[in-house]
Design a protein around this motif. Structure first.
Motif, mmCIF file in Angstrom:
data_model
loop_
_atom_site.group_PDB
_atom_site.id
_atom_site.type_symbol
_atom_site.label_atom_id
_atom_site.label_comp_id
_atom_site.label_asym_id
_atom_site.label_seq_id
_atom_site.Cartn_x
_atom_site.Cartn_y
_atom_site.Cartn_z
ATOM 1 N N ASP A 10 0.806 -1.218 0.000
ATOM 2 C CA ASP A 10 0.000 0.000 0.000
ATOM 3 C C ASP A 10 0.842 1.273 0.000
ATOM 4 O O ASP A 10 0.288 2.381 0.079
ATOM 5 C CB ASP A 10 -0.904 0.028 1.241
ATOM 6 N N SER A 11 2.144 1.148 -0.091
ATOM 7 C CA SER A 11 3.032 2.317 0.017
ATOM 8 C C SER A 11 2.673 3.422 -0.965
ATOM 9 O O SER A 11 2.632 4.601 -0.604
ATOM 10 C CB SER A 11 4.490 1.911 -0.196
ATOM 11 N N GLU A 12 2.417 3.049 -2.204
ATOM 12 C CA GLU A 12 2.087 4.045 -3.227
ATOM 13 C C GLU A 12 0.763 4.729 -2.908
ATOM 14 O O GLU A 12 0.636 5.949 -3.001
ATOM 15 C CB GLU A 12 2.040 3.385 -4.600
ATOM 16 N N VAL A 13 -0.236 3.951 -2.513
ATOM 17 C CA VAL A 13 -1.564 4.489 -2.211
ATOM 18 C C VAL A 13 -1.492 5.476 -1.050
ATOM 19 O O VAL A 13 -1.999 6.598 -1.134
ATOM 20 C CB VAL A 13 -2.554 3.348 -1.887
ATOM 21 N N LEU A 14 -0.867 5.085 0.044
ATOM 22 C CA LEU A 14 -0.834 5.982 1.202
ATOM 23 C C LEU A 14 0.030 7.198 0.928
ATOM 24 O O LEU A 14 -0.259 8.291 1.413
ATOM 25 C CB LEU A 14 -0.423 5.255 2.485
ATOM 26 N N THR A 15 1.069 7.046 0.100
ATOM 27 C CA THR A 15 1.900 8.197 -0.242
ATOM 28 C C THR A 15 1.118 9.193 -1.089
ATOM 29 O O THR A 15 1.211 10.404 -0.879
ATOM 30 C CB THR A 15 3.181 7.745 -0.965
ATOM 31 N N ARG A 16 0.330 8.706 -2.037
ATOM 32 C CA ARG A 16 -0.500 9.618 -2.848
ATOM 33 C C ARG A 16 -1.453 10.403 -1.949
ATOM 34 O O ARG A 16 -1.617 11.613 -2.112
ATOM 35 C CB ARG A 16 -1.294 8.835 -3.901
ATOM 36 N N LEU A 17 -2.077 9.735 -0.993
ATOM 37 C CA LEU A 17 -2.987 10.426 -0.073
ATOM 38 C C LEU A 17 -2.240 11.455 0.763
ATOM 39 O O LEU A 17 -2.700 12.589 0.937
ATOM 40 C CB LEU A 17 -3.699 9.418 0.825
ATOM 41 N N LEU A 18 -1.088 11.074 1.302
ATOM 42 C CA LEU A 18 -0.339 12.005 2.148
ATOM 43 C C LEU A 18 0.221 13.178 1.345
ATOM 44 O O LEU A 18 0.365 14.279 1.884
ATOM 45 C CB LEU A 18 0.774 11.272 2.894
ATOM 46 N N TYR A 22 0.149 17.036 2.606
ATOM 47 C CA TYR A 22 1.356 17.843 2.812
ATOM 48 C C TYR A 22 1.628 18.723 1.602
ATOM 49 O O TYR A 22 1.640 18.256 0.472
ATOM 50 C CB TYR A 22 2.577 16.949 3.058
ATOM 51 N N GLU A 23 1.885 19.979 1.860
ATOM 52 C CA GLU A 23 2.245 20.895 0.782
ATOM 53 C C GLU A 23 3.749 20.840 0.548
ATOM 54 O O GLU A 23 4.532 20.616 1.465
ATOM 55 C CB GLU A 23 1.837 22.317 1.154
ATOM 56 N N ASN A 24 4.141 21.051 -0.687
ATOM 57 C CA ASN A 24 5.561 21.150 -1.054
ATOM 58 C C ASN A 24 6.372 19.923 -0.682
ATOM 59 O O ASN A 24 7.505 20.046 -0.220
ATOM 60 C CB ASN A 24 6.195 22.401 -0.425
ATOM 61 N N VAL A 25 5.803 18.742 -0.851
ATOM 62 C CA VAL A 25 6.552 17.526 -0.593
ATOM 63 C C VAL A 25 6.656 16.760 -1.908
ATOM 64 O O VAL A 25 5.710 16.700 -2.684
ATOM 65 C CB VAL A 25 5.899 16.666 0.514
ATOM 66 N N GLU A 26 7.832 16.247 -2.156
ATOM 67 C CA GLU A 26 8.069 15.503 -3.384
ATOM 68 C C GLU A 26 7.617 14.056 -3.199
ATOM 69 O O GLU A 26 7.993 13.395 -2.227
ATOM 70 C CB GLU A 26 9.568 15.558 -3.725
ATOM 71 N N HIS A 27 6.820 13.566 -4.136
ATOM 72 C CA HIS A 27 6.234 12.238 -4.050
ATOM 73 C C HIS A 27 7.294 11.157 -3.857
ATOM 74 O O HIS A 27 7.160 10.310 -2.971
ATOM 75 C CB HIS A 27 5.395 11.950 -5.299
ATOM 76 N N GLU A 28 8.321 11.153 -4.654
ATOM 77 C CA GLU A 28 9.328 10.086 -4.585
ATOM 78 C C GLU A 28 10.058 10.083 -3.247
ATOM 79 O O GLU A 28 10.354 9.029 -2.695
ATOM 80 C CB GLU A 28 10.325 10.193 -5.749
ATOM 81 N N GLN A 29 10.331 11.265 -2.724
ATOM 82 C CA GLN A 29 11.004 11.368 -1.425
ATOM 83 C C GLN A 29 10.098 10.841 -0.313
ATOM 84 O O GLN A 29 10.527 10.074 0.548
ATOM 85 C CB GLN A 29 11.396 12.814 -1.137
ATOM 86 N N LEU A 30 8.817 11.233 -0.333
ATOM 87 C CA LEU A 30 7.879 10.767 0.685
ATOM 88 C C LEU A 30 7.646 9.265 0.565
ATOM 89 O O LEU A 30 7.561 8.567 1.574
ATOM 90 C CB LEU A 30 6.559 11.530 0.591
ATOM 91 N N LEU A 31 7.593 8.751 -0.648
ATOM 92 C CA LEU A 31 7.426 7.316 -0.854
ATOM 93 C C LEU A 31 8.587 6.558 -0.226
ATOM 94 O O LEU A 31 8.388 5.574 0.496
ATOM 95 C CB LEU A 31 7.314 6.993 -2.345
ATOM 96 N N ALA A 32 9.806 7.025 -0.465
ATOM 97 C CA ALA A 32 10.990 6.367 0.119
ATOM 98 C C ALA A 32 10.928 6.400 1.643
ATOM 99 O O ALA A 32 11.225 5.404 2.313
ATOM 100 C CB ALA A 32 12.263 7.040 -0.391
ATOM 101 N N GLU A 33 10.525 7.534 2.211
ATOM 102 C CA GLU A 33 10.401 7.655 3.667
ATOM 103 C C GLU A 33 9.328 6.710 4.200
ATOM 104 O O GLU A 33 9.526 6.048 5.226
ATOM 105 C CB GLU A 33 10.068 9.095 4.060
ATOM 106 N N ASN A 34 8.190 6.647 3.522
ATOM 107 C CA ASN A 34 7.097 5.800 3.986
ATOM 108 C C ASN A 34 7.456 4.323 3.940
ATOM 109 O O ASN A 34 7.068 3.559 4.830
ATOM 110 C CB ASN A 34 5.823 6.068 3.175
#
Length: 146
Positions: A10-18, A22-34
């Protein structure tokens, strides 16, 4: 509505929602963190689905360090984030997600559940009060460039 704990698939799904939260957050960076957070036993994510459509996400953590308002020794549950897409708001989705986080914190021997919101976010403030949180203190953070 279907609610469940997120897994690594579910990493991709929850990252898209988050990313919507969050404003000004890069998807790939947040995905890696999640992905890293999902492998940490002190972290959990919960998802809400309307049919197969993801509509909400909640992130909870166990925090053992000092947390503003914390009264007990040991770890506390901490509501890191909660987000529900606008068409599904005011229907109890966020409340149910937070209840799942609270149960997870209880299952991990926590005696208290904490959270925060920005001073000017009155919607979040009211939501926390509706969930039974009590305000413990207010704080303004400062920054100075060197």
């Amino acid at each position: 509505m279907i609610y469940r704990r997120a897994n690594i698939q579910d990493s991709e799904v929850l990252t898209r929602l988050l990313c919507e939260l969050y404003e000004n957050v890069e998807h790939e960076q947040l995905l890696a963190e999640n992905i890293i957070l999902m492998d940490d036993f002190k972290q959990a994510f919960f998802l809400a689905f309307n049919d197969n459509e993801p509509v909400g996400v909640c992130h909870v953590a166990l925090r053992g360090e000092y947390v503003n308002g914390k009264e007990y020794d040991g770890a506390c549950g901490y509501l890191e984030a909660v987000y529900v897409r606008s068409p599904h708001r005011k229907l109890g989705v966020a409340t149910k997600l937070v209840e799942l986080c609270e149960a997870w914190a209880r299952d991990n021997s926590c005696h208290e559940f904490l959270s925060d919101c920005l001073l000017d976010n009155m919607d979040s403030f009211k939501f926390h009060l509706e969930l039974g949180f009590i305000e413990t203190e207010r704080c303004i953070f400062f920054r100075k460039e060197l």
